[in-house]
Motif scaffolding. Structure first.
Motif, PDB file in Angstrom:
ATOM      1  N   THR A 143      -3.291   4.220   0.901  1.00 29.23           N
ATOM      2  CA  THR A 143      -4.415   4.901   1.274  1.00 29.23           C
ATOM      3  C   THR A 143      -5.601   4.410   0.144  1.00 29.23           C
ATOM      4  O   THR A 143      -5.454   4.180  -0.966  1.00 29.23           O
ATOM      5  CB  THR A 143      -4.151   6.341   0.547  1.00 29.23           C
ATOM      6  N   LEU A 144      -6.717   4.160   0.936  1.00 29.86           N
ATOM      7  CA  LEU A 144      -7.695   3.567   0.206  1.00 29.86           C
ATOM      8  C   LEU A 144      -9.094   4.576   0.202  1.00 29.86           C
ATOM      9  O   LEU A 144      -9.144   5.254   1.285  1.00 29.86           O
ATOM     10  CB  LEU A 144      -8.209   2.383   1.082  1.00 29.86           C
ATOM     11  N   LEU A 145      -9.479   5.005  -0.913  1.00 27.72           N
ATOM     12  CA  LEU A 145     -10.522   6.119  -1.038  1.00 27.72           C
ATOM     13  C   LEU A 145     -11.786   5.334  -1.701  1.00 27.72           C
ATOM     14  O   LEU A 145     -11.504   4.498  -2.463  1.00 27.72           O
ATOM     15  CB  LEU A 145      -9.959   7.282  -1.904  1.00 27.72           C
ATOM     16  N   VAL A 146     -13.030   6.108  -1.458  1.00 25.19           N
ATOM     17  CA  VAL A 146     -14.396   5.702  -2.143  1.00 25.19           C
ATOM     18  C   VAL A 146     -14.675   7.049  -2.428  1.00 25.19           C
ATOM     19  O   VAL A 146     -14.986   7.975  -1.674  1.00 25.19           O
ATOM     20  CB  VAL A 146     -15.074   4.828  -1.330  1.00 25.19           C
ATOM     21  N   SER A 147     -14.797   7.205  -3.947  1.00 23.37           N
ATOM     22  CA  SER A 147     -15.489   8.461  -4.402  1.00 23.37           C
ATOM     23  C   SER A 147     -16.949   8.222  -4.402  1.00 23.37           C
ATOM     24  O   SER A 147     -17.517   7.392  -4.056  1.00 23.37           O
ATOM     25  CB  SER A 147     -15.192   8.562  -5.977  1.00 23.37           C
TER      26      SER A 147
ATOM     27  N   ILE B  92      -7.102   2.415  -4.586  1.00 26.28           N
ATOM     28  CA  ILE B  92      -6.061   2.202  -3.759  1.00 26.28           C
ATOM     29  C   ILE B  92      -4.708   2.770  -4.349  1.00 26.28           C
ATOM     30  O   ILE B  92      -4.257   2.502  -5.501  1.00 26.28           O
ATOM     31  CB  ILE B  92      -6.117   0.601  -3.584  1.00 26.28           C
ATOM     32  N   ALA B  93      -4.207   3.349  -3.215  1.00 27.25           N
ATOM     33  CA  ALA B  93      -2.734   4.029  -3.865  1.00 27.25           C
ATOM     34  C   ALA B  93      -1.889   3.999  -2.873  1.00 27.25           C
ATOM     35  O   ALA B  93      -2.244   3.575  -1.552  1.00 27.25           O
ATOM     36  CB  ALA B  93      -3.086   5.599  -4.305  1.00 27.25           C
ATOM     37  N   GLY B  94      -0.492   4.270  -3.080  1.00 25.06           N
ATOM     38  CA  GLY B  94       0.652   4.318  -2.117  1.00 25.06           C
ATOM     39  C   GLY B  94       1.149   2.811  -1.841  1.00 25.06           C
ATOM     40  O   GLY B  94       0.916   1.921  -2.815  1.00 25.06           O
ATOM     41  N   GLY B  95       1.561   2.595  -0.641  1.00 27.30           N
ATOM     42  CA  GLY B  95       2.047   1.298  -0.359  1.00 27.30           C
ATOM     43  C   GLY B  95       3.196   0.892  -0.982  1.00 27.30           C
ATOM     44  O   GLY B  95       3.710   1.494  -1.562  1.00 27.30           O
ATOM     45  N   LYS B  96       3.636  -0.376  -1.003  1.00 26.48           N
ATOM     46  CA  LYS B  96       4.874  -0.969  -1.432  1.00 26.48           C
ATOM     47  C   LYS B  96       4.548  -2.231  -1.658  1.00 26.48           C
ATOM     48  O   LYS B  96       3.938  -3.011  -1.117  1.00 26.48           O
ATOM     49  CB  LYS B  96       6.141  -0.687  -0.462  1.00 26.48           C
ATOM     50  N   TRP B  97       5.558  -3.195  -2.562  1.00 20.70           N
ATOM     51  CA  TRP B  97       5.644  -4.419  -2.665  1.00 20.70           C
ATOM     52  C   TRP B  97       5.328  -5.119  -1.517  1.00 20.70           C
ATOM     53  O   TRP B  97       4.742  -6.289  -1.685  1.00 20.70           O
ATOM     54  CB  TRP B  97       6.742  -4.911  -3.510  1.00 20.70           C
ATOM     55  N   THR B  98       6.016  -5.237  -0.655  1.00 22.20           N
ATOM     56  CA  THR B  98       6.117  -5.931   0.481  1.00 22.20           C
ATOM     57  C   THR B  98       4.458  -6.093   0.974  1.00 22.20           C
ATOM     58  O   THR B  98       4.072  -7.353   1.573  1.00 22.20           O
ATOM     59  CB  THR B  98       6.765  -5.364   1.744  1.00 22.20           C
ATOM     60  N   THR B  99       3.721  -5.105   1.214  1.00 18.21           N
ATOM     61  CA  THR B  99       2.551  -5.015   1.686  1.00 18.21           C
ATOM     62  C   THR B  99       1.341  -5.244   0.581  1.00 18.21           C
ATOM     63  O   THR B  99       0.048  -4.999   1.008  1.00 18.21           O
ATOM     64  CB  THR B  99       2.310  -3.789   2.429  1.00 18.21           C
ATOM     65  N   TYR B 100       1.615  -5.802  -0.554  1.00 21.54           N
ATOM     66  CA  TYR B 100       0.537  -5.799  -1.629  1.00 21.54           C
ATOM     67  C   TYR B 100      -0.578  -6.603  -1.146  1.00 21.54           C
ATOM     68  O   TYR B 100      -1.646  -6.465  -1.636  1.00 21.54           O
ATOM     69  CB  TYR B 100       1.124  -6.323  -2.997  1.00 21.54           C
ATOM     70  N   ARG B 101      -0.292  -8.024  -0.408  1.00 23.25           N
ATOM     71  CA  ARG B 101      -1.505  -8.600  -0.260  1.00 23.25           C
ATOM     72  C   ARG B 101      -2.409  -7.961   0.711  1.00 23.25           C
ATOM     73  O   ARG B 101      -3.744  -8.275   0.653  1.00 23.25           O
ATOM     74  CB  ARG B 101      -0.927  -9.959   0.660  1.00 23.25           C
ATOM     75  N   LYS B 102      -1.853  -7.256   1.978  1.00 23.04           N
ATOM     76  CA  LYS B 102      -2.585  -6.805   2.650  1.00 23.04           C
ATOM     77  C   LYS B 102      -3.455  -5.567   2.117  1.00 23.04           C
ATOM     78  O   LYS B 102      -4.552  -5.383   2.520  1.00 23.04           O
ATOM     79  CB  LYS B 102      -1.871  -6.127   3.928  1.00 23.04           C
ATOM     80  N   MET B 103      -2.823  -4.759   1.251  1.00 22.09           N
ATOM     81  CA  MET B 103      -3.389  -3.783   0.401  1.00 22.09           C
ATOM     82  C   MET B 103      -4.588  -4.352  -0.284  1.00 22.09           C
ATOM     83  O   MET B 103      -5.803  -3.720  -0.422  1.00 22.09           O
ATOM     84  CB  MET B 103      -2.392  -2.999  -0.504  1.00 22.09           C
ATOM     85  N   ALA B 104      -4.321  -5.583  -0.886  1.00 25.11           N
ATOM     86  CA  ALA B 104      -5.354  -5.958  -1.885  1.00 25.11           C
ATOM     87  C   ALA B 104      -6.717  -6.573  -0.829  1.00 25.11           C
ATOM     88  O   ALA B 104      -7.780  -6.462  -1.201  1.00 25.11           O
ATOM     89  CB  ALA B 104      -5.070  -7.315  -2.439  1.00 25.11           C
TER      90      ALA B 104
END
Length: 522
Positions: free
Chosen positions: A356-360, A367-379
């Motif tokens: 989940t990506l939020l902008v205050s 950036i929160a949630g996700g898992k190790w496998t998808t760390y690159r896409k999250m970044a």
């Protein structure tokens, strides 16, 4: 190159100009974001309150996987993304990620066809980045590959392939990759507040945890990548902010390899709490887990509960003829998943693992949630958003094909130093210069004295725990052996870093306090 945290931090403290992107948090997500931002050419700083991957990111099930359970839940989009990222990570860090065969044992007549079809779908979703075709196994073949599997009622099995890795080693390599691209990644630097200009976030207040010195950093964009501590930073930004993280505890136990000889892992697709259970060969031990237990509040050293360990042992006994007991546990560790709950579900097993990506309103990017496998896409998603929020010059993400520090294609997996990839040459050199450094630190584990020297010089290891838990994996593999190693590790570190006898004694004492929590004597 020697990595000197003190020199780096001094530069940060003296820097009056703005950083393009400041990242709070040195786990998988934060380190991934630092690699992404620095490799795009942005002036990047990452601050971690403790050590890199101290929390959740060193306590995973060590799998780079699409997620069979998410397929069961019908979350095809997440599986597709994770399988693609799995393929990229195997290409980008081949010294740390390898193909692992998994077998689903079948005890009911319907399981063979059911899981056989499911795994074919899994293969299909992986497409050209697939790493092996699944197939049904006869009872005889299943027993040949899993000689210690419970044979009574066994009908056969389904074999499939996923990725396996060393999580904290990858985290250290990501920190080094960011440094290789001009970024700064600093551990033991805790963010204590946010700077604001006209209600917009314009930097952070931080404290050097080794000296107690406070300092401030100006930033065009600030990224909150603090995992289970996400809500703490959101509250710094807005005291009325709603909590979004529901921490869920996952526990693993470590057993001797005798309980599951051979190269294949076991995957049990459905346990009483709705989770998948794994028994996986890892560093010549067997890792068994995991649980899914909601917890009230996050902490840096979560403790396994007795009922969680019993749950894992009960399931291990159902499937392994050796019937492991509490006395067989070499180490038990707990990690907290930073699940983002927007559904109102009370069952953490049902909460999505999507990120989940939020902008205050202040411009803070979370950036929160996700898992190790998808760390690159999250970044990638995070830095795209942060660059937009900060009005930075648009730069394309290049991490899909970016080789991670230590990249080495053909490694000898029989040699435990293969985890260092191309850095192994430098460790061999330390031993060549001083053969005593080639001596093992403990008879039950493969780690060498030279690795301690390397960790201090080149991997920002500050404490004995950094070395025994995350630079090597001694604490997770055999907690008692790691305690016995601690005095020698402290001595080697002290000699390398110029610490006195008092420092050594304090470090050993502090380490024992932590490591005792990994010895299950309940």
């Amino acid at each position: 190159m020697n990595i000197d945290r003190t020199t780096m931090l001094d530069k940060v403290k003296k820097e009056t100009d703005f950083w393009d992107i400041v990242i709070i948090g040195g786990g998988a997500t934060g380190l991934g974001a630092a690699v992404d931002a620095s490799s795009r050419g942005y002036k990047t700083l990452l601050l971690e309150q403790h050590d890199f991957a101290k929390g959740t990111s060193s306590r995973s099930t060590k799998l780079v996987h699409g997620g069979v359970r998410y397929l069961q839940q019908g979350n095809v989009a997440l599986v597709l993304e994770a399988l693609r990222e799995r393929g990229l990570l195997i290409q980008n860090a081949p010294h740390l990620v390898k193909n692992q065969s998994f077998i689903v044992p079948n005890y009911d007549w319907w399981e063979g066809p059911f899981y056989g079809i499911g795994m074919k779908v899994y293969d299909m979703l992986a497409g050209r980045l697939g790493i092996g075709k699944s197939k049904k196994l006869s009872r005889e073949k299943t027993l040949e590959l899993l000689p210690t599997i419970e044979s009574e009622g066994l009908k056969g099995g389904v074999i499939y392939y996923d990725g396996q890795f060393d999580d904290s080693r990858l985290a250290i390599n990501l920190a080094q990759t960011a440094l290789d691209h001009g970024g700064y990644t600093i551990n033991y630097a805790k963010v204590t507040g946010l700077l604001k200009t006209n209600d917009a976030v314009s930097g952070v207040k931080a404290q050097d945890q080794l000296t107690g010195e406070d300092f401030e950093v100006n930033a065009r964009a600030v990224v909150n990548a603090t995992g289970v501590f996400t809500d703490d930073i959101l509250e710094m930004d807005d005291s009325d902010a709603q909590d979004i993280i529901v921490p869920s505890q996952g526990v693993h136990i470590m057993l001797d390899k005798d309980f599951l000889p051979g190269d294949s892992a076991i995957m049990v697709p459905h346990t009483e709490d709705g989770r998948v259970l794994f028994a996986v060969p890892w560093h010549d031990k067997i890792l068994v887990g995991t649980t899914d237990t909601p917890v009230e509040s996050p902490e840096l050293e979560p403790m396994a509960m007795e009922e969680e360990v019993d749950f894992i042992l009960d399931h291990a006994t159902k499937y392994l003829t050796g019937n492991p007991t509490r006395a067989d546990i070499k180490s038990v560790f707990a990690g907290l998943r930073p699940l983002v709950n927007t559904s109102g579900s009370k069952d953490t097993a049902d909460i999505s693992r999507d990120h989940t990506l939020l902008v205050s309103l202040s411009g803070l990017v979370t950036i929160a949630g996700g898992k190790w496998t998808t760390y690159r896409k999250m970044a990638e998603d995070t830095i795209d958003k942060a660059a937009t929020v900060a009005g930075l010059k648009e730069q394309d993400c290049i991490t899909e094909e970016l080789r991670i520090h230590g990249w080495l294609k053909n490694v000898d997996r029989e040699d435990h130093l293969h985890n260092y990839g191309s850095d192994k040459v430098a460790i061999d050199k330390i031993i060549e210069n001083n053969p005593k450094m080639g001596e093992p630190l403990h008879e039950r584990l493969p780690y060498l004295k030279a690795e301690v020297i390397w960790a201090v010089r080149n991997e920002m290891a500050i404490t004995v725990e950094d070395v025994l838990s995350r630079r090597t994996r001694a604490l997770l593999l055999d907690a008692k052996a790691s305690i016995e190693m601690a005095p020698e590790v402290a001595r080697l570190m002290a000699k390398e870093a110029g610490h006195d006898k008092q420092w050594q004694e304090k470090q050993v004492e502090e380490y024992k306090t932590i490591a005792d929590r990994y010895i299950f004597s309940g």
